[in-house]
Design a protein around this motif. Structure first.
Motif, PDB file in Angstrom:
ATOM      1  N   ILE A   1     132.326 -81.861 -10.970  1.00 29.56           N
ATOM      2  CA  ILE A   1     131.353 -80.819 -10.523  1.00 29.56           C
ATOM      3  C   ILE A   1     129.965 -81.441 -10.176  1.00 29.56           C
ATOM      4  CG2 ILE A   1     132.432 -79.079 -12.250  1.00 29.56           C
ATOM      5  CD1 ILE A   1     129.877 -79.240 -13.682  1.00 29.56           C
ATOM      6  N   ASP A   2     129.395 -80.579  -9.197  1.00 29.94           N
ATOM      7  CA  ASP A   2     128.088 -80.952  -8.827  1.00 29.94           C
ATOM      8  C   ASP A   2     127.333 -81.807  -9.832  1.00 29.94           C
ATOM      9  OD1 ASP A   2     125.569 -80.822  -6.924  1.00 29.94           O
ATOM     10  OD2 ASP A   2     125.008 -79.569  -8.564  1.00 29.94           O
ATOM     11  N   VAL A   3     126.619 -82.862  -9.491  1.00 29.21           N
ATOM     12  CA  VAL A   3     126.131 -83.847 -10.669  1.00 29.21           C
ATOM     13  C   VAL A   3     124.719 -83.094 -10.944  1.00 29.21           C
ATOM     14  CG1 VAL A   3     124.910 -86.055 -10.830  1.00 29.21           C
ATOM     15  CG2 VAL A   3     127.346 -85.847  -9.738  1.00 29.21           C
ATOM     16  N   GLU A   4     123.949 -82.483 -10.079  1.00 22.52           N
ATOM     17  CA  GLU A   4     122.706 -81.934 -10.534  1.00 22.52           C
ATOM     18  C   GLU A   4     122.857 -80.845 -11.420  1.00 22.52           C
ATOM     19  OE1 GLU A   4     120.202 -80.975  -7.234  1.00 22.52           O
ATOM     20  OE2 GLU A   4     120.124 -83.227  -6.567  1.00 22.52           O
ATOM     21  N   THR A   5     123.682 -80.104 -11.410  1.00 22.63           N
ATOM     22  CA  THR A   5     124.182 -78.980 -12.053  1.00 22.63           C
ATOM     23  C   THR A   5     124.605 -79.418 -13.494  1.00 22.63           C
ATOM     24  OG1 THR A   5     124.531 -77.394 -10.307  1.00 22.63           O
ATOM     25  CG2 THR A   5     125.641 -76.774 -12.541  1.00 22.63           C
ATOM     26  N   ALA A   6     125.584 -80.442 -13.319  1.00 28.90           N
ATOM     27  CA  ALA A   6     126.099 -81.035 -14.744  1.00 28.90           C
ATOM     28  C   ALA A   6     124.991 -81.560 -15.676  1.00 28.90           C
ATOM     29  CB  ALA A   6     127.180 -81.965 -14.316  1.00 28.90           C
ATOM     30  N   ASP A   7     124.076 -82.195 -15.063  1.00 24.03           N
ATOM     31  CA  ASP A   7     123.168 -83.075 -15.590  1.00 24.03           C
ATOM     32  C   ASP A   7     121.989 -81.911 -16.328  1.00 24.03           C
ATOM     33  OD1 ASP A   7     124.174 -85.509 -15.258  1.00 24.03           O
ATOM     34  OD2 ASP A   7     122.934 -86.102 -13.695  1.00 24.03           O
ATOM     35  N   ALA A   8     121.746 -81.242 -15.458  1.00 21.01           N
ATOM     36  CA  ALA A   8     120.724 -79.874 -15.922  1.00 21.01           C
ATOM     37  C   ALA A   8     121.042 -79.372 -17.118  1.00 21.01           C
ATOM     38  CB  ALA A   8     120.487 -78.907 -14.687  1.00 21.01           C
ATOM     39  N   HIS A   9     122.235 -78.984 -17.191  1.00 21.20           N
ATOM     40  CA  HIS A   9     122.912 -78.368 -18.296  1.00 21.20           C
ATOM     41  C   HIS A   9     124.022 -78.994 -19.352  1.00 21.20           C
ATOM     42  CE1 HIS A   9     121.329 -74.752 -16.309  1.00 21.20           C
ATOM     43  NE2 HIS A   9     121.966 -74.909 -15.359  1.00 21.20           N
ATOM     44  N   ARG A  10     123.836 -80.555 -19.215  1.00 19.95           N
ATOM     45  CA  ARG A  10     124.573 -81.216 -20.095  1.00 19.95           C
ATOM     46  C   ARG A  10     126.185 -81.141 -20.167  1.00 19.95           C
ATOM     47  NH1 ARG A  10     120.832 -82.465 -25.319  1.00 19.95           N
ATOM     48  NH2 ARG A  10     118.547 -81.658 -24.474  1.00 19.95           N
ATOM     49  N   VAL A  11     126.732 -80.707 -19.185  1.00 20.75           N
ATOM     50  CA  VAL A  11     128.095 -80.534 -18.767  1.00 20.75           C
ATOM     51  C   VAL A  11     128.765 -81.949 -18.832  1.00 20.75           C
ATOM     52  CG1 VAL A  11     129.714 -79.487 -17.549  1.00 20.75           C
ATOM     53  CG2 VAL A  11     127.581 -78.255 -18.103  1.00 20.75           C
ATOM     54  N   ARG A  12     129.533 -82.341 -19.659  1.00 20.98           N
ATOM     55  CA  ARG A  12     130.247 -83.551 -19.426  1.00 20.98           C
ATOM     56  C   ARG A  12     131.152 -83.644 -20.615  1.00 20.98           C
ATOM     57  NH1 ARG A  12     127.662 -88.131 -18.956  1.00 20.98           N
ATOM     58  NH2 ARG A  12     128.699 -89.348 -20.118  1.00 20.98           N
ATOM     59  N   ARG A  13     132.036 -84.512 -20.686  1.00 22.16           N
ATOM     60  CA  ARG A  13     133.255 -84.586 -21.806  1.00 22.16           C
ATOM     61  C   ARG A  13     132.512 -85.440 -22.927  1.00 22.16           C
ATOM     62  NH1 ARG A  13     137.402 -86.949 -21.376  1.00 22.16           N
ATOM     63  NH2 ARG A  13     138.547 -85.283 -22.183  1.00 22.16           N
ATOM     64  N   TYR A  14     132.408 -84.973 -24.143  1.00 16.60           N
ATOM     65  CA  TYR A  14     131.795 -85.558 -25.314  1.00 16.60           C
ATOM     66  C   TYR A  14     132.989 -86.042 -26.346  1.00 16.60           C
ATOM     67  CZ  TYR A  14     127.388 -83.501 -23.725  1.00 16.60           C
ATOM     68  OH  TYR A  14     126.171 -83.143 -22.985  1.00 16.60           O
ATOM     69  N   GLY A  15     133.806 -84.962 -26.486  1.00 13.53           N
ATOM     70  CA  GLY A  15     134.871 -85.410 -27.402  1.00 13.53           C
ATOM     71  C   GLY A  15     134.442 -85.336 -28.821  1.00 13.53           C
ATOM     72  N   PHE A  16     135.355 -84.912 -29.620  1.00 18.66           N
ATOM     73  CA  PHE A  16     135.138 -84.417 -31.255  1.00 18.66           C
ATOM     74  C   PHE A  16     136.123 -85.353 -32.245  1.00 18.66           C
ATOM     75  CE2 PHE A  16     133.448 -81.273 -28.303  1.00 18.66           C
ATOM     76  CZ  PHE A  16     132.217 -81.255 -28.795  1.00 18.66           C
ATOM     77  N   HIS A  17     136.052 -85.020 -33.357  1.00 17.77           N
ATOM     78  CA  HIS A  17     136.858 -85.518 -34.454  1.00 17.77           C
ATOM     79  C   HIS A  17     136.545 -86.933 -34.500  1.00 17.77           C
ATOM     80  CE1 HIS A  17     139.942 -81.946 -33.965  1.00 17.77           C
ATOM     81  NE2 HIS A  17     139.214 -81.864 -34.856  1.00 17.77           N
ATOM     82  N   GLY A  18     135.456 -87.383 -34.009  1.00 18.00           N
ATOM     83  CA  GLY A  18     135.106 -88.869 -33.920  1.00 18.00           C
ATOM     84  C   GLY A  18     135.087 -89.682 -35.036  1.00 18.00           C
ATOM     85  N   THR A  19     134.749 -89.251 -36.249  1.00 25.19           N
ATOM     86  CA  THR A  19     134.996 -90.109 -37.498  1.00 25.19           C
ATOM     87  C   THR A  19     136.419 -90.097 -37.870  1.00 25.19           C
ATOM     88  OG1 THR A  19     134.436 -87.916 -38.803  1.00 25.19           O
ATOM     89  CG2 THR A  19     132.559 -89.198 -38.358  1.00 25.19           C
TER      90      THR A  19
END
Length: 396
Positions: free
Chosen positions: A160-178
């Motif tokens: 998606i638009d990079v500026e929009t993504a960065d402004a609202h922290r939109v990215r893939r983070y993942g969970f259950h990491g431990t």
């Protein structure tokens, strides 16, 4: 005397799970749960003891926990307590490892609430109360997202638009990491190899479910994204979905954003497909000829197989596929179906007798000589949190 104990706290919106571990050998000195906080029917289960009484808030909950620990000679004022390790669901991209909590760290965890509104506020409440009760003691945040911060940008970015993504922290983070960190490391040990030499696909299958591709001990891709909704079919969550479904339901069904949020997180997945989110019951119904349960099972397994295939391509070489968490550790039919017919293409198969064994120990369930090992490794997120916490503060 060196302090060797770590108290692990997992604070939910109306619950606190806790374990006290001795890090000399990883043994559990106490295990408990406070549930229904804020209700008249609050309950504290501490080992074999049960208290049923109103517990107004998290402060009252931790005071009750402290009383139970003190009754066993394990009070929070003990000089043997080295630290409190807190499970924190979302650490964004800043927190890549366990972190001693100070005011600045707590403020950043609060700034992440918009991307984890269901989890971080409860984690913060537990941290605040524990810091107030033992201000002299290191409080350590261990983040669900941290293990996945090694994903390359091409895996972490949405298109998606990079500026929009960065402004609202939109990215893939993942969970259950431990869990993924612990299980991938234990899988390497099961194979008798250094984690840095091993590529594994970890399938964490509980009511929440996620997959990860781990290359040489580092996560390179994972199925959950901005939130824990993306990826595999789960107990009540849809997993992967065409985002236009949301627009369609808004326009055609007149559903609000909150109603769609509830639909996708709490009324979808296995529950939405067949009315049950307990895999044991779904397997029982399937074996009894229930068509809805069979379809739900097949959809669940189909998604699993897609991720196994995709992560095989991502890794290039796979040494093991590892099942963990409640369903992964206990549902032999799921494990069998997930790799059925993949022997020639991917080198995956299970030995029926080994797969049928129930055990609390890590074990291989693939036939001798299999090109790719298939394993069951029980997860231990509390031990992983305690281990990471003690590694950070135990020698100070």
């Amino acid at each position: 005397m060196t302090a060797t104990r770590v108290l692990v706290l997992n604070s939910g919106s109306s619950s606190v799970k806790y374990q006290l571990l001795d890090m000399r050998n990883g043994s559990r000195l106490a295990v408990g749960l406070v549930e229904r906080i804020g209700e008249q029917s609050s309950r504290l289960v501490h080992g074999e003891r049960v208290r049923t009484e109103p517990i107004a808030d998290h402060e009252a909950a931790l005071k009750a926990v402290s009383e139970e620990l003190a009754q066993d000679g394990l009070g929070l004022d003990s000089h043997e307590l080295a630290a409190v390790g807190h499970r924190v669901v979302h650490g964004g991209i800043r927190f890549t490892e366990p972190t001693v909590i100070d005011d600045d760290v707590l403020a950043e965890i609060e700034r992440l609430v918009p991307v984890a509104p269901l989890h971080n506020p409860a984690n913060i409440m537990g941290i605040r109360v524990a810091r107030a009760m033992r201000p002299d003691l290191p409080q350590v945040a261990v983040f669900d997202t941290a293990f996945h911060t090694t994903m390359p940008e091409h895996a972490a970015r949405y298109a998606i638009d990079v500026e929009t993504a960065d402004a609202h922290r939109v990215r893939r983070y993942g969970f259950h990491g431990t869990s993924h960190a612990y299980v991938s490391r234990r899988a390497a040990a099961l194979l008798g190899r250094d984690p840095r030499e091993v590529n594994v696909i970890v399938l964490h299958l509980g009511n929440g479910a996620s997959a990860s591709a781990v290359a040489g001990g580092r996560c390179v891709d994972t199925s959950m994204g901005l939130t824990p909704l993306e990826g595999l079919v789960m107990g009540t969550r849809s997993g992967d979905l065409d985002p236009a479904v949301i627009f369609h339901l808004t326009r055609v069904a007149g559903m609000s954003v909150d109603e769609i949020d509830t639909l996708l997180n709490k009324r979808s997945g296995l529950l939405g497909l067949c009315g049950d989110n307990d895999m044991r019951e779904i397997i029982r119904r399937t074996e009894a000829g229930d068509a809805a349960a069979r379809l739900a099972f097949e959809i669940y397994v189909h998604r699993l197989r897609k991720y196994i295939g995709a992560y095989t391509a991502v890794l290039g070489r796979v040494d093991a596929v590892v099942f963990t968490a409640g369903v992964g550790e206990n549902a032999a039919p799921v494990r069998e179906a997930a790799v059925a017919g993949l022997t020639e293409a991917l080198g995956l198969s299970v030995d029926p007798e080994l797969n049928a064994v129930r055990s609390s120990s890590p074990r291989l369930i693939s036939p001798d000589g299999a090109r790719v090992a298939v394993a069951v490794v029980p997860t231990d997120e509390e031990l992983e949190i305690a281990t990471q916490t003690y590694a950070l503060v135990g020698k100070k």
